[in-house]
Design an enzyme around this catalytic site. Sequence first.
Site, PDB file in Angstrom:
ATOM      1  N   ASP A 202       0.865  -1.169   0.000  1.00 30.07           N
ATOM      2  CA  ASP A 202       0.000   0.000   0.000  1.00 30.07           C
ATOM      3  C   ASP A 202       0.905   1.223   0.000  1.00 30.07           C
ATOM      4  OD1 ASP A 202      -2.358   1.797   0.586  1.00 30.07           O
ATOM      5  OD2 ASP A 202      -3.308  -0.149   0.886  1.00 30.07           O
ATOM      6  N   HIS A 276      -2.955   3.259  -4.503  1.00 31.62           N
ATOM      7  CA  HIS A 276      -2.318   2.779  -3.267  1.00 31.62           C
ATOM      8  C   HIS A 276      -0.907   2.266  -3.527  1.00 31.62           C
ATOM      9  CE1 HIS A 276      -5.752   3.178  -0.545  1.00 31.62           C
ATOM     10  NE2 HIS A 276      -6.528   2.754  -1.532  1.00 31.62           N
ATOM     11  N   GLU A 351     -10.071   2.592  -4.923  1.00 35.14           N
ATOM     12  CA  GLU A 351      -9.759   3.986  -4.593  1.00 35.14           C
ATOM     13  C   GLU A 351      -8.646   4.578  -5.458  1.00 35.14           C
ATOM     14  OE1 GLU A 351     -11.149   3.854   0.092  1.00 35.14           O
ATOM     15  OE2 GLU A 351      -9.024   3.563  -0.381  1.00 35.14           O
TER      16      GLU A 351
END
Length: 655
Positions: A202, A276, A351
């Site tokens: 991440d 990410h 995301e």
Amino acid sequence: MKKTVLFIASFFACLIVFAQTDADIAIVPQPVKVTKTTGYFMLPQNVTINIAKTTALKQAAVQLQQRLSVPTGYKVSLTENAATAVIKLELNKTEDKQLSSEGYHLSVTPKTILIKANQPAGLFYGVQTLLQLFPPEIEDSVLVSKTEWKAPCVEITDYPRFGWRGLMLDVSRHFFTKNEVKDYIDQMAKYKLNLLHWHLTDDEGWRIEIKSLPKLTEVGAWSVPRVGQFGTFAAPSPDEPKTNGGFYTQDDIKEVVQYAKDRFVNILPEVDVPGHSMAAIAAYPELSCSGGVKNIGVTSGESIKDWGTHTAIYDDNLCPANENVYEFLDKVVGEIAQLFPFEYIHMGGDETFKTFWESSDAVKALMQKEHLKTMEEVQSYFSKRLEKIVESKGKKFMGWDEILEGGLAPNAAVMSWRGAHDGNAPANGQPIPNGGVAAARLGHNVVMSPTEFVYLDYMQSDRIMEPHVYASLRLNKVYSFDPMPAGLTASEQKYVLGAQGNLWTEQIYNYRQVEYMTWPRAFAIAEDTWSPNESKNWDDFVRRVEAQFKRFNVAEVKYAPSMYDPQFIINKTSDTSFTVELKNEVNGLDIYYSFDNSYPDRFYPKYTQPLTIPKEATQLKVITYRGMQPIGRMISMPVSELVERAKVKKPYWIK
């Protein structure tokens, strides 16, 4: 008259039997069928366990041997002579179709214990159930004296509702050691959870050694240490040492994978791309569309996105228009595929704020070349190429439900985190109300992990009692979760593999807090995914959870007592006034309170109706009792906090 007396005597005898059942049998997850019979099995000081030579069978027997011998001090040996054994583990000679591959029959009589199953996994799960029948002290890691080692006599038939019963552990935001991950696997396996989703990369860290790309761990695994409120930290100065983090070598990975396999737990690795990816870009800046110019290195918890506008402040996306990105991913996936035997690799997809894609000339050229109309279609292009890479390594591709937007890759499986209720198939790149429903209707495999039911990073008590996160999730809400979404036809339901809870670790700085956030909510997830939905009973679940608390106390596993904390419900009565309702999650508890800054006990006023805040009061203190014993935590609620929640004009006495 005699008949009446006999009836009453029989009635109370039945009550005693049922009460005894409650006290003796408190298994999590709830088995499909439990029949309590007469008597107890008393563990002899010389215990023999019958087991065949098969290595897979021996794993369950060896673990039972260790669990029985350490706290008791008894001699526990393995034998192949069934006639002399008091505990027998047997595979069915003819398959019992009711049990499938993970089910079992457990029979406990006063003299013997028999576990039968179709496959070794079933024997292992039968062993886990058997151990829960013994006293809590069986969980101890040292010799225990003055304990009666007995188990109630029962007949149990048990098998899972779903094949995918998982927990996700995020080791990127905060790193947890190899031994801590092993411990997490141990606790999962005790409750028949069989899938560890290992979130390995991440923005805050790259945690897996990729030998062909050494900078991923040389650079990407390390950050400047920070504690406090994640997401609010100031950017580190250039001279601050990057001493926080760590990674797993490939030998570490192999060791953990084998450790999990021995406990019938599969490991799903996740590399989260194209978003990410700050840690990867910190190591190889050329992988982003901005060439690393808008990358601040491995983040420590500073803000990198504007969540209100879904705008990226810094570029944490791999560039879909850069061919080097696909060569990079081919190396990463190739090495990961060799380390993890599980059929799926999770490649993220969530995301992905497309701010820097939108301003990229390379992405604009890609869109023109490939006839892509939206940024969602650009991500779909990326996902479809990535799926081909994954499949070229002999694995199946899985991603978060955003991979639906712009068009789903042909064979992709979807992990659905956005919503648990009925939804529609994707259209025009719009957000998906329920990615799981949409994917199942398209004929794709689905794992349900909706935020509203299974996000274990959410606060589980009042926000004044927990590290602050933007949402709450109490135990009873987790227990109410049905992994099978409403609205699917029978033919569509077959695509729902199961469900899992997700533990993101932005606000979790140490392993003890990992335990606290996982348990007891993971008990509920175990039951949601294993037990028949129609057998659920909240009050009985609470009873069984409390029995597990005793076992965790012995094992020194941390858990949250949040189910005993009352909820504070604001009822606004005017522009300047309100009342406070206190609501218990667990039935049968009393709440005592004070407004005078002293600490209440059961001799204080008992809550019976909504409270009006007295003039000049600054604190409402509450505690829950069961009978004469305190069971909840002392909660000190500032009146100013209640006023803020009520959204009333501030009363004049509050300064």
